[in-house]
Design a protein around this motif. Structure first.
Motif, mmCIF file in Angstrom:
data_model
loop_
_atom_site.group_PDB
_atom_site.id
_atom_site.type_symbol
_atom_site.label_atom_id
_atom_site.label_comp_id
_atom_site.label_asym_id
_atom_site.label_seq_id
_atom_site.Cartn_x
_atom_site.Cartn_y
_atom_site.Cartn_z
ATOM 1 N N PRO A 106 78.756 -16.591 -91.572
ATOM 2 C CA PRO A 106 78.692 -17.984 -92.051
ATOM 3 C C PRO A 106 79.183 -18.967 -90.997
ATOM 4 C CG PRO A 106 79.754 -16.551 -93.665
ATOM 5 C CD PRO A 106 79.641 -15.761 -92.397
ATOM 6 N N ILE A 107 78.610 -20.147 -91.051
ATOM 7 C CA ILE A 107 79.024 -21.237 -90.169
ATOM 8 C C ILE A 107 79.103 -22.511 -91.002
ATOM 9 C CG2 ILE A 107 76.683 -21.874 -89.460
ATOM 10 C CD1 ILE A 107 77.803 -22.373 -86.653
ATOM 11 N N THR A 108 80.119 -23.328 -90.709
ATOM 12 C CA THR A 108 80.329 -24.561 -91.473
ATOM 13 C C THR A 108 80.376 -25.738 -90.507
ATOM 14 O OG1 THR A 108 81.625 -23.375 -93.134
ATOM 15 C CG2 THR A 108 81.815 -25.773 -93.099
ATOM 16 N N PRO A 109 79.370 -26.601 -90.524
ATOM 17 C CA PRO A 109 79.403 -27.765 -89.634
ATOM 18 C C PRO A 109 80.470 -28.758 -90.070
ATOM 19 C CG PRO A 109 77.536 -27.925 -91.128
ATOM 20 C CD PRO A 109 78.147 -26.566 -91.353
ATOM 21 N N TRP A 163 72.208 -27.634 -90.807
ATOM 22 C CA TRP A 163 72.660 -26.416 -90.152
ATOM 23 C C TRP A 163 72.347 -25.210 -91.034
ATOM 24 C CZ3 TRP A 163 76.246 -25.961 -85.753
ATOM 25 C CH2 TRP A 163 76.435 -27.177 -85.087
ATOM 26 N N PRO A 164 72.031 -24.067 -90.437
ATOM 27 C CA PRO A 164 71.811 -22.866 -91.256
ATOM 28 C C PRO A 164 73.114 -22.387 -91.877
ATOM 29 C CG PRO A 164 71.779 -22.334 -88.916
ATOM 30 C CD PRO A 164 71.847 -23.829 -89.003
ATOM 31 N N ALA A 165 73.006 -21.649 -92.985
ATOM 32 C CA ALA A 165 74.206 -21.127 -93.648
ATOM 33 C C ALA A 165 74.858 -20.018 -92.827
ATOM 34 C CB ALA A 165 73.846 -20.610 -95.038
ATOM 35 N N ARG A 166 74.047 -19.223 -92.152
ATOM 36 C CA ARG A 166 74.540 -18.149 -91.284
ATOM 37 C C ARG A 166 73.773 -18.180 -89.969
ATOM 38 N NH1 ARG A 166 77.098 -13.203 -93.683
ATOM 39 N NH2 ARG A 166 77.847 -13.824 -95.749
ATOM 40 N N VAL A 167 74.452 -17.770 -88.901
ATOM 41 C CA VAL A 167 73.827 -17.724 -87.582
ATOM 42 C C VAL A 167 74.115 -16.376 -86.938
ATOM 43 C CG1 VAL A 167 73.820 -20.222 -87.173
ATOM 44 C CG2 VAL A 167 75.862 -18.884 -86.616
ATOM 45 N N TYR A 168 73.328 -16.053 -85.925
ATOM 46 C CA TYR A 168 73.433 -14.744 -85.290
ATOM 47 C C TYR A 168 74.481 -14.749 -84.179
ATOM 48 C CZ TYR A 168 71.853 -10.159 -83.742
ATOM 49 O OH TYR A 168 71.787 -8.810 -83.445
ATOM 50 N N HIS A 169 75.307 -13.696 -84.177
ATOM 51 C CA HIS A 169 76.388 -13.566 -83.193
ATOM 52 C C HIS A 169 76.323 -12.214 -82.493
ATOM 53 C CE1 HIS A 169 78.105 -16.599 -85.939
ATOM 54 N NE2 HIS A 169 78.890 -16.961 -84.962
ATOM 55 N N PRO A 198 87.223 -19.280 -85.222
ATOM 56 C CA PRO A 198 87.099 -20.605 -85.864
ATOM 57 C C PRO A 198 86.244 -21.609 -85.092
ATOM 58 C CG PRO A 198 89.381 -19.851 -85.892
ATOM 59 C CD PRO A 198 88.632 -18.922 -84.985
ATOM 60 N N ILE A 199 86.235 -21.561 -83.752
ATOM 61 C CA ILE A 199 85.494 -22.550 -82.973
ATOM 62 C C ILE A 199 84.097 -22.000 -82.704
ATOM 63 C CG2 ILE A 199 85.504 -24.050 -80.952
ATOM 64 C CD1 ILE A 199 87.930 -24.333 -82.844
ATOM 65 N N GLN A 200 83.103 -22.567 -83.373
ATOM 66 C CA GLN A 200 81.736 -22.063 -83.262
ATOM 67 C C GLN A 200 80.823 -22.991 -82.475
ATOM 68 O OE1 GLN A 200 80.236 -19.172 -84.242
ATOM 69 N NE2 GLN A 200 82.246 -18.356 -84.769
ATOM 70 N N ALA A 201 81.115 -24.264 -82.439
ATOM 71 C CA ALA A 201 80.295 -25.207 -81.675
ATOM 72 C C ALA A 201 81.138 -26.432 -81.354
ATOM 73 C CB ALA A 201 79.039 -25.610 -82.446
ATOM 74 N N PHE A 202 80.978 -26.941 -80.127
ATOM 75 C CA PHE A 202 81.712 -28.147 -79.755
ATOM 76 C C PHE A 202 80.891 -28.951 -78.761
ATOM 77 C CE2 PHE A 202 83.018 -25.187 -76.425
ATOM 78 C CZ PHE A 202 83.083 -25.965 -75.280
ATOM 79 N N ARG A 203 81.294 -30.195 -78.599
ATOM 80 C CA ARG A 203 80.638 -31.111 -77.663
ATOM 81 C C ARG A 203 81.681 -31.782 -76.794
ATOM 82 N NH1 ARG A 203 79.388 -36.671 -77.149
ATOM 83 N NH2 ARG A 203 80.701 -37.143 -78.937
ATOM 84 N N PHE A 204 81.372 -31.919 -75.518
ATOM 85 C CA PHE A 204 82.185 -32.696 -74.596
ATOM 86 C C PHE A 204 81.227 -33.563 -73.797
ATOM 87 C CE2 PHE A 204 84.474 -33.634 -70.702
ATOM 88 C CZ PHE A 204 85.769 -33.874 -71.143
ATOM 89 N N GLY A 205 81.123 -34.825 -74.153
ATOM 90 C CA GLY A 205 80.137 -35.687 -73.512
ATOM 91 C C GLY A 205 78.732 -35.175 -73.788
ATOM 92 N N ASN A 206 77.967 -34.904 -72.736
ATOM 93 C CA ASN A 206 76.616 -34.361 -72.876
ATOM 94 C C ASN A 206 76.580 -32.841 -72.790
ATOM 95 O OD1 ASN A 206 75.533 -36.889 -73.187
ATOM 96 N ND2 ASN A 206 74.844 -37.082 -71.069
ATOM 97 N N ALA A 207 77.739 -32.202 -72.812
ATOM 98 C CA ALA A 207 77.830 -30.747 -72.737
ATOM 99 C C ALA A 207 78.122 -30.173 -74.122
ATOM 100 C CB ALA A 207 78.919 -30.331 -71.753
ATOM 101 N N PHE A 208 77.412 -29.106 -74.464
ATOM 102 C CA PHE A 208 77.566 -28.454 -75.759
ATOM 103 C C PHE A 208 77.823 -26.969 -75.555
ATOM 104 C CE2 PHE A 208 75.289 -32.282 -76.565
ATOM 105 C CZ PHE A 208 75.605 -32.673 -77.862
ATOM 106 N N GLY A 209 78.713 -26.419 -76.365
ATOM 107 C CA GLY A 209 78.987 -24.993 -76.360
ATOM 108 C C GLY A 209 78.737 -24.403 -77.726
#
Length: 267
Positions: free
Chosen positions: A144-147, A158-164, A186-197
């Protein structure tokens, strides 16, 4: 080292007022996207397919096997660093060089996307810690992933679950915006300026999943990993939503490329 600023403090939604779907003959879509891969047999998967469909050629490089990375992204629309079995903490020279190189897209404020290992490298470049789960757990399969509110503002649905497929996670870098949370990591996605992880793998095709589940037996024996049959059963349920989310995300991500820069590089 990059000097951090408050550039990531305000959430900026992806552009929605225009379509960027176009043919490769459009002059502002001729710049390639730099793709960094970590194995001889690796491919950019679904992300590569989606970028090509938008009209972007791919400049594929494998620094692990001697390919150089550019000194500037003036001639690229953006950069994507993909995953791999290695760690962002490994002492290998090419790992350190890739982490250091990420300073270039950050400094030039170009679209950058890190997938799994690539996200961990981005986190390291920004001064955050990358480490295994304290109980040795992994995420291998669908989870599961929670935006966050910021994540929904940037990219809805966002999808309810994503592939890891990973055994390490990272802290939220200072100055970064959290876009999505998970469970064991806990950290699944983040943004720093125009960079995304992204800690997860929206790039995985059916063929890639088959290869990973038949050749990644060591990872699949670790605590928290799902058995292969569950991977394919859950793909049937969650993949359509993840695929639709990825298309929306990439549309907005690549649209952050400065238009004037792309025109100049295409001349």
């Amino acid at each position: 080292m990059l000097q951090r600023s408050d550039q990531a403090s305000a959430v900026v939604p992806f552009p929605t007022g225009r379509s960027i779907t176009a043919t490769p003959s459009d002059p502002h879509l001729r710049c390639p996207v730099l793709v960094v891969l970590h194995r001889e047999t690796s491919t950019p998967g679904r992300i590569g397919n989606a970028l090509r469909a938008l009209g972007y050629p791919l400049d594929i490089r494998r620094p692990r096997f001697g390919d150089a990375l550019p000194d500037t992204l003036d001639h690229h629309a953006g950069a994507v660093v993909f995953g791999g079995p290695m760690s962002a903490n490994d002492p290998d020279d090419y790992v350190r060089r890739e982490i250091d190189w990420i300073e270039i897209p950050l400094r030039e404020q170009r679209p950058f996307l890190g997938i799994c290992l690539g996200a961990q490298m981005l986190a390291r470049q920004l001064g955050a810690r990358v480490a295994p789960h304290p109980e040795g757990r992994v995420e291998v399969g669908y989870y599961p992933i929670t935006p966050t509110e910021a994540g929904r503002a940037i990219c809805p649905d966002w999808p309810a679950r994503v592939y890891h497929w990973h055994g390490e996670g990272f802290q939220l870098p200072g100055g970064a915006e959290l876009l999505a949370r998970g469970g064991d990591f806990p950290i699944q996605a983040f943004r720093f300026g125009n960079a995304f992880g992204l800690q997860f793998h929206p790039d995985v095709t059916y063929a890639m999943m088959y290869r990973w589940t038949t050749r990644g037996c060591v990872r699949m024996d670790q605590p928290g990993a799902q058995p292969p049959d569950v991977h394919f059963a859950e793909r049937a349920v969650y993949d359509a939503a993840e695929r639709a989310w990825l298309k929306h995300f990439l549309d907005g991500w690549i649209a952050r490329t400065p238009h004037a820069t792309m025109l100049q590089a295409a001349e």
